[in-house]
Design a protein around this motif. Sequence first.
Motif, PDB file in Angstrom:
ATOM      1  N   PRO A 126       1.297 -13.437 -36.180  1.00  0.00           N
ATOM      2  CA  PRO A 126       1.982 -13.003 -37.543  1.00  0.00           C
ATOM      3  C   PRO A 126       1.686 -11.515 -37.847  1.00  0.00           C
ATOM      4  O   PRO A 126       2.525 -10.858 -38.490  1.00  0.00           O
ATOM      5  N   ARG A 127       0.344 -10.861 -37.635  1.00  0.00           N
ATOM      6  CA  ARG A 127       0.199  -9.535 -37.927  1.00  0.00           C
ATOM      7  C   ARG A 127       1.345  -8.593 -37.009  1.00  0.00           C
ATOM      8  O   ARG A 127       1.877  -7.736 -37.743  1.00  0.00           O
ATOM      9  N   GLU A 128       1.506  -8.703 -35.817  1.00  0.00           N
ATOM     10  CA  GLU A 128       2.430  -7.789 -35.167  1.00  0.00           C
ATOM     11  C   GLU A 128       3.771  -8.053 -35.439  1.00  0.00           C
ATOM     12  O   GLU A 128       4.567  -7.018 -35.818  1.00  0.00           O
ATOM     13  N   LEU A 129       4.056  -9.368 -35.922  1.00  0.00           N
ATOM     14  CA  LEU A 129       5.561  -9.509 -36.256  1.00  0.00           C
ATOM     15  C   LEU A 129       5.781  -8.891 -37.852  1.00  0.00           C
ATOM     16  O   LEU A 129       6.803  -8.196 -37.965  1.00  0.00           O
ATOM     17  N   ASP A 130       4.830  -8.880 -38.738  1.00  0.00           N
ATOM     18  CA  ASP A 130       4.759  -8.262 -39.906  1.00  0.00           C
ATOM     19  C   ASP A 130       4.857  -6.652 -39.721  1.00  0.00           C
ATOM     20  O   ASP A 130       5.671  -6.163 -40.426  1.00  0.00           O
ATOM     21  N   ALA A 131       4.308  -6.148 -38.982  1.00  0.00           N
ATOM     22  CA  ALA A 131       4.447  -4.859 -38.443  1.00  0.00           C
ATOM     23  C   ALA A 131       6.072  -4.503 -38.198  1.00  0.00           C
ATOM     24  O   ALA A 131       6.605  -3.340 -38.759  1.00  0.00           O
ATOM     25  N   VAL A 132       6.487  -5.260 -37.153  1.00  0.00           N
ATOM     26  CA  VAL A 132       7.927  -5.130 -36.771  1.00  0.00           C
ATOM     27  C   VAL A 132       8.831  -5.136 -37.894  1.00  0.00           C
ATOM     28  O   VAL A 132       9.890  -4.373 -38.187  1.00  0.00           O
ATOM     29  N   VAL A 133       8.534  -6.042 -38.668  1.00  0.00           N
ATOM     30  CA  VAL A 133       9.641  -6.467 -39.740  1.00  0.00           C
ATOM     31  C   VAL A 133       9.501  -5.260 -40.951  1.00  0.00           C
ATOM     32  O   VAL A 133      10.470  -4.726 -41.143  1.00  0.00           O
ATOM     33  N   ARG A 134       8.336  -4.737 -41.117  1.00  0.00           N
ATOM     34  CA  ARG A 134       8.258  -3.626 -42.099  1.00  0.00           C
ATOM     35  C   ARG A 134       8.937  -2.266 -41.565  1.00  0.00           C
ATOM     36  O   ARG A 134       9.447  -1.646 -42.367  1.00  0.00           O
ATOM     37  N   ALA A 135       8.600  -2.315 -40.484  1.00  0.00           N
ATOM     38  CA  ALA A 135       9.319  -0.980 -39.487  1.00  0.00           C
ATOM     39  C   ALA A 135      10.557  -0.924 -39.520  1.00  0.00           C
ATOM     40  O   ALA A 135      11.296   0.015 -39.768  1.00  0.00           O
ATOM     41  N   ASP A 136      11.250  -2.339 -39.363  1.00  0.00           N
ATOM     42  CA  ASP A 136      12.738  -2.336 -39.047  1.00  0.00           C
ATOM     43  C   ASP A 136      13.299  -2.156 -40.528  1.00  0.00           C
ATOM     44  O   ASP A 136      14.253  -1.506 -40.876  1.00  0.00           O
ATOM     45  N   LEU A 137      12.660  -2.963 -41.650  1.00  0.00           N
ATOM     46  CA  LEU A 137      13.182  -2.904 -43.045  1.00  0.00           C
ATOM     47  C   LEU A 137      13.093  -1.273 -43.579  1.00  0.00           C
ATOM     48  O   LEU A 137      14.016  -0.850 -44.060  1.00  0.00           O
ATOM     49  N   ALA A 138      12.133  -0.611 -43.260  1.00  0.00           N
ATOM     50  CA  ALA A 138      12.001   1.079 -43.466  1.00  0.00           C
ATOM     51  C   ALA A 138      13.099   1.807 -42.899  1.00  0.00           C
ATOM     52  O   ALA A 138      13.903   2.359 -43.591  1.00  0.00           O
TER      53      ALA A 138
ATOM     54  N   ASP B  49      21.050   6.946 -46.428  1.00  0.00           N
ATOM     55  CA  ASP B  49      21.601   8.165 -45.729  1.00  0.00           C
ATOM     56  C   ASP B  49      23.112   7.857 -45.293  1.00  0.00           C
ATOM     57  O   ASP B  49      23.872   9.021 -45.613  1.00  0.00           O
ATOM     58  N   ALA B  50      23.749   6.813 -45.184  1.00  0.00           N
ATOM     59  CA  ALA B  50      25.019   6.536 -44.640  1.00  0.00           C
ATOM     60  C   ALA B  50      25.953   6.294 -46.018  1.00  0.00           C
ATOM     61  O   ALA B  50      26.985   6.142 -45.983  1.00  0.00           O
ATOM     62  N   ARG B  51      25.141   5.960 -47.127  1.00  0.00           N
ATOM     63  CA  ARG B  51      25.670   5.694 -48.348  1.00  0.00           C
ATOM     64  C   ARG B  51      26.546   4.700 -48.140  1.00  0.00           C
ATOM     65  O   ARG B  51      27.815   4.115 -48.664  1.00  0.00           O
ATOM     66  N   ILE B  52      25.903   3.550 -47.359  1.00  0.00           N
ATOM     67  CA  ILE B  52      26.580   2.276 -47.058  1.00  0.00           C
ATOM     68  C   ILE B  52      26.511   1.284 -48.323  1.00  0.00           C
ATOM     69  O   ILE B  52      25.038   1.079 -48.851  1.00  0.00           O
ATOM     70  N   VAL B  53      27.465   0.676 -48.990  1.00  0.00           N
ATOM     71  CA  VAL B  53      27.264  -0.297 -50.063  1.00  0.00           C
ATOM     72  C   VAL B  53      28.062  -1.554 -49.730  1.00  0.00           C
ATOM     73  O   VAL B  53      28.914  -1.588 -48.754  1.00  0.00           O
ATOM     74  N   ALA B  54      27.541  -2.729 -50.156  1.00  0.00           N
ATOM     75  CA  ALA B  54      28.181  -3.799 -49.963  1.00  0.00           C
ATOM     76  C   ALA B  54      29.476  -4.048 -50.976  1.00  0.00           C
ATOM     77  O   ALA B  54      29.430  -3.516 -51.947  1.00  0.00           O
ATOM     78  N   ASP B  55      30.397  -4.755 -50.229  1.00  0.00           N
ATOM     79  CA  ASP B  55      31.827  -4.748 -51.096  1.00  0.00           C
ATOM     80  C   ASP B  55      31.563  -6.095 -51.777  1.00  0.00           C
ATOM     81  O   ASP B  55      31.242  -7.154 -51.307  1.00  0.00           O
TER      82      ASP B  55
ATOM     83  N   TRP C 107      15.916   0.715 -41.374  1.00  0.00           N
ATOM     84  CA  TRP C 107      17.273   0.557 -41.708  1.00  0.00           C
ATOM     85  C   TRP C 107      17.748   0.703 -43.125  1.00  0.00           C
ATOM     86  O   TRP C 107      18.815   0.962 -43.275  1.00  0.00           O
ATOM     87  N   SER C 108      16.470   0.651 -43.993  1.00  0.00           N
ATOM     88  CA  SER C 108      16.966   0.861 -45.484  1.00  0.00           C
ATOM     89  C   SER C 108      17.263   2.554 -45.254  1.00  0.00           C
ATOM     90  O   SER C 108      18.251   2.854 -45.974  1.00  0.00           O
ATOM     91  N   LYS C 109      16.506   3.243 -44.557  1.00  0.00           N
ATOM     92  CA  LYS C 109      16.891   4.741 -44.533  1.00  0.00           C
ATOM     93  C   LYS C 109      18.287   4.960 -43.954  1.00  0.00           C
ATOM     94  O   LYS C 109      19.193   5.861 -44.470  1.00  0.00           O
ATOM     95  N   VAL C 110      18.761   4.343 -42.867  1.00  0.00           N
ATOM     96  CA  VAL C 110      20.030   4.298 -42.279  1.00  0.00           C
ATOM     97  C   VAL C 110      21.006   3.842 -43.438  1.00  0.00           C
ATOM     98  O   VAL C 110      21.935   4.626 -43.643  1.00  0.00           O
ATOM     99  N   ILE C 111      20.967   2.853 -44.178  1.00  0.00           N
ATOM    100  CA  ILE C 111      21.952   2.666 -45.209  1.00  0.00           C
ATOM    101  C   ILE C 111      21.832   3.470 -46.234  1.00  0.00           C
ATOM    102  O   ILE C 111      23.078   3.933 -46.830  1.00  0.00           O
TER     103      ILE C 111
END
Length: 92
Positions: free
Chosen positions: A66-78, A86-92, A80-84
Amino acid sequence: MPAVPTTAEAGYPDFSLDAWLALFAPAGTPPEVVNRLASAAQDALKSPDVAEKARNQGVALHYLGPRELDAVVRADLAYWSKVIRDARIVAD
């Protein structure tokens, strides 16, 4: 697909993407229940039948607690949030 370049060949040498699957429980689930579910998941991944089926599909199984998974999820969210953003991606 030999004619398709790798991401590095396409000009993105630092690109890396790992796919993962996980089990989640609702927020507030008691720790003893989370630990019991985590233990059952770990046992399932050790099963020869599960390991063989994963291998046949080209999947490498890696258990994260659970702790390791939490770290992976948080890192991925950070990440991909930056990628989105920076790329100015918006949902249609």
